[in-house]
Design an enzyme around this catalytic site. Structure first.
Site, PDB file in Angstrom:
ATOM      1  N   ARG A  87     -28.775  95.346 -13.528  1.00 32.60           N
ATOM      2  CA  ARG A  87     -28.202  96.559 -14.091  1.00 32.60           C
ATOM      3  C   ARG A  87     -29.244  97.660 -13.904  1.00 32.60           C
ATOM      4  NH1 ARG A  87     -27.223  95.233 -20.135  1.00 32.60           N
ATOM      5  NH2 ARG A  87     -26.543  97.403 -20.132  1.00 32.60           N
ATOM      6  N   SER A 144     -23.584  95.182 -32.992  1.00 32.92           N
ATOM      7  CA  SER A 144     -23.477  93.738 -32.881  1.00 32.92           C
ATOM      8  C   SER A 144     -22.721  93.180 -34.090  1.00 32.92           C
ATOM      9  CB  SER A 144     -24.904  93.169 -32.785  1.00 32.92           C
ATOM     10  OG  SER A 144     -25.033  91.985 -33.528  1.00 32.92           O
ATOM     11  N   ARG A 146     -23.440 101.937 -29.730  1.00 24.44           N
ATOM     12  CA  ARG A 146     -23.333 101.394 -28.378  1.00 24.44           C
ATOM     13  C   ARG A 146     -24.229 102.184 -27.427  1.00 24.44           C
ATOM     14  NH1 ARG A 146     -19.727  99.370 -25.127  1.00 24.44           N
ATOM     15  NH2 ARG A 146     -21.562  99.263 -23.838  1.00 24.44           N
ATOM     16  N   GLY A 147     -24.376 101.628 -26.236  1.00 30.21           N
ATOM     17  CA  GLY A 147     -25.129 102.338 -25.209  1.00 30.21           C
ATOM     18  C   GLY A 147     -26.462 101.673 -24.975  1.00 30.21           C
ATOM     19  N   ASN A 148     -27.169 102.096 -23.943  1.00 32.29           N
ATOM     20  CA  ASN A 148     -28.469 101.490 -23.663  1.00 32.29           C
ATOM     21  C   ASN A 148     -29.480 101.952 -24.723  1.00 32.29           C
ATOM     22  OD1 ASN A 148     -29.634 104.004 -22.844  1.00 32.29           O
ATOM     23  ND2 ASN A 148     -28.680 103.762 -20.831  1.00 32.29           N
ATOM     24  N   GLN A 170     -32.040 103.837 -24.756  1.00 31.74           N
ATOM     25  CA  GLN A 170     -32.366 105.266 -24.830  1.00 31.74           C
ATOM     26  C   GLN A 170     -31.256 106.031 -25.554  1.00 31.74           C
ATOM     27  OE1 GLN A 170     -32.941 103.309 -22.036  1.00 31.74           O
ATOM     28  NE2 GLN A 170     -35.123 103.316 -22.530  1.00 31.74           N
ATOM     29  N   THR A 171     -29.999 105.671 -25.240  1.00 25.87           N
ATOM     30  CA  THR A 171     -28.866 106.317 -25.907  1.00 25.87           C
ATOM     31  C   THR A 171     -28.901 106.056 -27.406  1.00 25.87           C
ATOM     32  OG1 THR A 171     -27.578 105.868 -23.916  1.00 25.87           O
ATOM     33  CG2 THR A 171     -26.332 106.513 -25.881  1.00 25.87           C
ATOM     34  N   ARG A 172     -29.216 104.801 -27.778  1.00 24.19           N
ATOM     35  CA  ARG A 172     -29.227 104.461 -29.207  1.00 24.19           C
ATOM     36  C   ARG A 172     -30.358 105.193 -29.931  1.00 24.19           C
ATOM     37  NH1 ARG A 172     -28.122  97.959 -29.325  1.00 24.19           N
ATOM     38  NH2 ARG A 172     -27.302  97.857 -27.217  1.00 24.19           N
ATOM     39  N   ARG A 176     -22.743  90.213 -35.120  1.00 24.69           N
ATOM     40  CA  ARG A 176     -23.660  89.329 -35.850  1.00 24.69           C
ATOM     41  C   ARG A 176     -24.541  90.132 -36.805  1.00 24.69           C
ATOM     42  NH1 ARG A 176     -29.002  88.481 -35.016  1.00 24.69           N
ATOM     43  NH2 ARG A 176     -28.901  89.615 -33.056  1.00 24.69           N
ATOM     44  N   ARG A 177     -25.163  91.188 -36.306  1.00 26.59           N
ATOM     45  CA  ARG A 177     -26.062  91.970 -37.170  1.00 26.59           C
ATOM     46  C   ARG A 177     -25.304  92.648 -38.303  1.00 26.59           C
ATOM     47  NH1 ARG A 177     -28.880  94.021 -31.818  1.00 26.59           N
ATOM     48  NH2 ARG A 177     -30.384  92.332 -31.529  1.00 26.59           N
ATOM     49  N   LYS A 178     -24.088  93.155 -37.998  1.00 24.18           N
ATOM     50  CA  LYS A 178     -23.281  93.782 -39.061  1.00 24.18           C
ATOM     51  C   LYS A 178     -23.042  92.786 -40.175  1.00 24.18           C
ATOM     52  CE  LYS A 178     -20.603  96.699 -35.994  1.00 24.18           C
ATOM     53  NZ  LYS A 178     -19.305  96.800 -35.333  1.00 24.18           N
ATOM     54  N   CYS A 228     -19.925  87.079 -27.343  1.00 24.02           N
ATOM     55  CA  CYS A 228     -20.714  87.981 -28.180  1.00 24.02           C
ATOM     56  C   CYS A 228     -19.858  88.740 -29.181  1.00 24.02           C
ATOM     57  CB  CYS A 228     -21.542  88.935 -27.331  1.00 24.02           C
ATOM     58  SG  CYS A 228     -20.553  90.157 -26.501  1.00 24.02           S
ATOM     59  N   LYS A 281     -29.335  86.771 -23.288  1.00 27.19           N
ATOM     60  CA  LYS A 281     -28.349  86.987 -24.344  1.00 27.19           C
ATOM     61  C   LYS A 281     -27.015  87.493 -23.812  1.00 27.19           C
ATOM     62  CE  LYS A 281     -29.249  90.341 -27.233  1.00 27.19           C
ATOM     63  NZ  LYS A 281     -29.748  91.064 -28.422  1.00 27.19           N
ATOM     64  N   ASP A 282     -27.051  88.182 -22.687  1.00 26.66           N
ATOM     65  CA  ASP A 282     -25.829  88.782 -22.148  1.00 26.66           C
ATOM     66  C   ASP A 282     -25.058  87.838 -21.226  1.00 26.66           C
ATOM     67  OD1 ASP A 282     -26.672  91.029 -23.480  1.00 26.66           O
ATOM     68  OD2 ASP A 282     -27.476  92.026 -21.698  1.00 26.66           O
TER      69      ASP A 282
HETATM   70  N1  PBG Z   1     -26.754  93.187 -25.825  1.00 31.46           N
HETATM   71  C1  PBG Z   1     -27.762  94.150 -25.530  1.00 31.46           C
HETATM   72  C2  PBG Z   1     -29.108  93.550 -25.332  1.00 31.46           C
HETATM   73  N2  PBG Z   1     -29.304  92.528 -24.471  1.00 31.46           N
HETATM   74  C3  PBG Z   1     -30.634  92.178 -24.534  1.00 31.46           C
HETATM   75  C4  PBG Z   1     -31.264  93.014 -25.437  1.00 31.46           C
HETATM   76  C5  PBG Z   1     -32.675  92.995 -25.825  1.00 31.46           C
HETATM   77  C6  PBG Z   1     -33.576  92.119 -25.023  1.00 31.46           C
HETATM   78  C7  PBG Z   1     -33.414  90.653 -25.295  1.00 31.46           C
HETATM   79  O1  PBG Z   1     -32.908  90.228 -26.348  1.00 31.46           O
HETATM   80  O2  PBG Z   1     -33.819  89.895 -24.414  1.00 31.46           O
HETATM   81  C8  PBG Z   1     -30.305  93.900 -25.935  1.00 31.46           C
HETATM   82  C9  PBG Z   1     -30.520  94.981 -26.919  1.00 31.46           C
HETATM   83  C10 PBG Z   1     -30.585  94.525 -28.349  1.00 31.46           C
HETATM   84  O3  PBG Z   1     -29.916  93.556 -28.736  1.00 31.46           O
HETATM   85  O4  PBG Z   1     -31.280  95.163 -29.128  1.00 31.46           O
END
Ligand code: PBG
Length: 309
Positions: free
Chosen positions: A8, A123, A143-145, A147-149, A125-127, A238, A78-79
Site C-alpha cells: 500500500r 476499530s 478512519r483513514g491512515n 496521518q489523517t487520524r 474491538r477497541r470501541k 476485522c 493484522k490486515d
Molecule cells: N488496521 C489498521 C492498522 N493496521 C496495522 C496497524 C498498526 C501496525 C500494526 O499493528 O502492525 C494499523 C493502525 C492501528 O491499528 O492503529
C-alpha cells in the site's frame, strides 16, 4: 535478480516495506518497491465493518502477485484475512514490535478517567473494550491512515486517539503517547505489531526458502499461527470484536489469550490456554476459539450479526 515488493502507499505501509527492502538488501538481494492503492485506502468515509472485512487492504496486492508483477506483498499482519486463497502463501512474519494499544493526545494532562471524554477509533474491538473498561468515554469514528487520524485529533474531533503502538512507533509519534493500554484488558487484534510477507504459491521453491530465511522470525511465526487459527475458527474478520494474543516462553510453551466481546462491552468471554511446543500452535488457536464460542461467544456473534442484518 530484483525482488519486487508490492505495498500500500500509505506512509506506514511504505515504512514497513522499506524496512523489508533493507533486510533483503543486507542479504544481497536487489529490491524495487511497487506502491499501490487498495479499496481500504480509497473508501475512507465508511467504517471497515460496513465496507466488508475481506481483503480490503490486501486484494490489490494479491492481484499483483498473481500477475507476476511483484514477488512479495508486504502487509500489516493484522490486515491479512484469516484464510489465504490456495494460489497464495504467507511466507514469513517479521519479528513482532511491542504489541499493545496506546492512547495519544496533544493534551499533556489528558486523563482517561475524566467524564465525557471522546476517543477516536474505528476499530469495533477497541470501541467495545473502551465501553467495558472506560464507560465514562464515548468514541468517534477515526478512519483513514495514521496521518489523517492525527489531523482529526489536531482539529479537535476527539480528545484522544487509540492506536496500535507499532504504527505510532514506526511513524515517530511516541511523544503524543499518554497511556500504554495493558494487554490483559485491551488484548490486541490477531497479528498486531507484525509484518506479514505473502507470495504466490508458484514462486520458485528455492527462492522462497532463501527469502524466508532472511525475513521470517520463527517465534513470531509460531505466535501468529496460533492467533490466526483462532481468527479462522472465529470466522470473524476485522468487523467482529475478537482479540487474540499469543506469547512464546523460553521453554517453547505457547500461551494464547483469546476472546470475544459484545459491541456494548457487556458480554465478555475470554480463554487462556497453553501448548507445550510450537508444533501445537495452530491446534491451540482452534481450541481456544472453540472454547470461546462454546462458553457464550456463539451468542455474541449471533447478536452482532442479527444487529447488522
Ligand atoms: N488496521 C489498521 C492498522 N493496521 C496495522 C496497524 C498498526 C501496525 C500494526 O499493528 O502492525 C494499523 C493502525 C492501528 O491499528 O492503529
Amino acid at each position: 535478480m530484483t525482488i519486487r515488493l508490492a505495498t500500500r502507499s500509505s506512509r506506514l505501509a511504505m515504512w514497513q516495506t522499506e524496512h523489508v527492502a533493507g533486510l533483503l538488501t543486507q542479504a544481497g538481494f536487489a529490491t524495487e518497491i511497487v506502491p499501490m492503492q487498495t479499496t481500504g485506502d480509497i473508501v475512507q468515509d465508511r467504517s471497515l465493518a460496513k465496507i466488508g472485512s475481506k481483503g480490503v487492504f490486501t486484494e490489490e496486492l494479491e492481484q499483483s502477485l498473481r500477475r507476476g508483477e511483484s514477488h512479495l506483498a508486504v502487509h500489516s499482519a493484522k490486515d491479512v484475512q484469516s484464510s489465504i486463497p490456495a494460489d497464495l502463501e504467507l511466507l514469513a512474519f517479521l519479528e513482532r514490535e511491542q504489541v499493545n494499544d496506546v492512547v495519544l493526545s496533544f493534551d499533556e494532562d489528558f486523563s482517561l478517567d475524566r467524564p465525557g471524554i471522546v476517543l477516536g477509533t474505528s476499530s469495533t474491538r477497541r470501541k467495545a473494550q473502551l465501553r467495558r473498561f472506560y464507560p465514562n468515554a464515548s468514541t468517534a469514528e477515526a478512519r483513514g491512515n495514521l496521518q489523517t487520524r492525527l489531523r482529526k485529533l489536531e482539529e479537535g474531533q476527539f480528545d484522544a486517539l487509540v492506536l496500535a503502538y507499532a504504527g505510532v512507533h514506526r511513524m515517530g509519534y511516541e511523544h503524543l503517547v499518554r497511556y500504554e493500554l495493558p494487554t490483559g484488558q485491551f488484548v490486541p487484534a490477531t497479528g498486531q505489531g507484525s509484518i506479514a510477507i505473502e507470495c504466490a504459491a508458484s514462486l520458485d521453491a528455492d527462492l522462497k526458502t532463501r527469502l524466508k530465511a532472511v525475513l521470517d522470525h520463527p517465534a513470531t511465526h509460531t505466535c501468529l499461527l496460533a492467533e490466526r487459527a483462532f481468527l479462522h475458527t472465529m470466522e470473524g474478520g476485522c468487523s467482529i470484536p475478537s482479540f487474540a494474543l499469543a506469547t512464546l516462553s523460553e521453554r517453547g510453551q505457547v500461551r494464547l489469550h483469546g476472546g470475544l466481546i459484545s459491541l456494548d462491552g457487556e458480554e465478555y468471554v475470554e480463554e487462556i490456554q497453553t501448548a507445550d511446543s510450537p508444533a501445537g500452535a495452530w491446534q491451540l488457536g482452534t481450541r481456544v476459539a472453540e472454547a470461546v464460542l462454546a462458553r457464550g461467544g456463539r451468542q455474541i456473534l449471533d447478536s452482532i450479526r442479527s444487529g447488522r442484518a
